[in-house]
Write a protein that holds these residues in place. Structure first.
Motif, PDB file in Angstrom:
ATOM      1  N   GLU A  10      56.730  43.610  19.604  1.00  0.00           N
ATOM      2  CA  GLU A  10      56.598  43.541  21.057  1.00  0.00           C
ATOM      3  C   GLU A  10      56.453  44.941  21.659  1.00  0.00           C
ATOM      4  N   GLN A  20      50.156  39.173  24.719  1.00  0.00           N
ATOM      5  CA  GLN A  20      50.307  38.342  23.522  1.00  0.00           C
ATOM      6  C   GLN A  20      49.024  37.571  23.246  1.00  0.00           C
ATOM      7  N   ARG A  31      48.309  31.706  20.552  1.00  0.00           N
ATOM      8  CA  ARG A  31      49.316  32.533  21.220  1.00  0.00           C
ATOM      9  C   ARG A  31      50.713  32.131  20.754  1.00  0.00           C
ATOM     10  N   TYR A  34      51.449  33.698  17.420  1.00  0.00           N
ATOM     11  CA  TYR A  34      51.750  35.124  17.541  1.00  0.00           C
ATOM     12  C   TYR A  34      53.139  35.343  18.138  1.00  0.00           C
ATOM     13  N   ILE A  35      53.505  34.553  19.129  1.00  0.00           N
ATOM     14  CA  ILE A  35      54.834  34.691  19.743  1.00  0.00           C
ATOM     15  C   ILE A  35      55.918  34.493  18.683  1.00  0.00           C
ATOM     16  N   GLU A  38      56.077  37.571  16.651  1.00  0.00           N
ATOM     17  CA  GLU A  38      56.666  38.676  17.399  1.00  0.00           C
ATOM     18  C   GLU A  38      58.192  38.548  17.413  1.00  0.00           C
TER      19      GLU A  38
END
Length: 71
Positions: A10, A20, A31, A34-35, A38
């Motif tokens: 992040e 993001q 997304r 990816y979150i 992260e």
């Protein structure tokens, strides 16, 4: 190239001024995926991590070049 998995994806993303969604598109994932990465970087496949680090290196280099050209 050798990288140590940086657990603060992040911070790196924010440092480069990316969202993001932009990073997810860069990596060809959703997304939401990816979150998750992260939040839990060790779940990220190593090939995607390497792809992200290369992209971040390229973005840093490009930003540095743009700033140098303005001076």
């Amino acid at each position: 190239m050798d990288w140590v998995v940086d657990k603060n994806l992040e911070a790196m993303r924010i440092e480069l001024g990316l969202t993001q969604l932009v990073v997810a598109i860069l990596l060809g994932v959703s997304r939401v995926t990816y979150i998750k990465w992260e939040q839990q970087p060790l779940l990220m496949p190593i090939d995607k991590y390497e792809e992200l680090m290369v992209a971040y290196d390229n973005i840093r280099e490009l930003k540095g070049k743009v700033y140098r050209d303005w001076e």
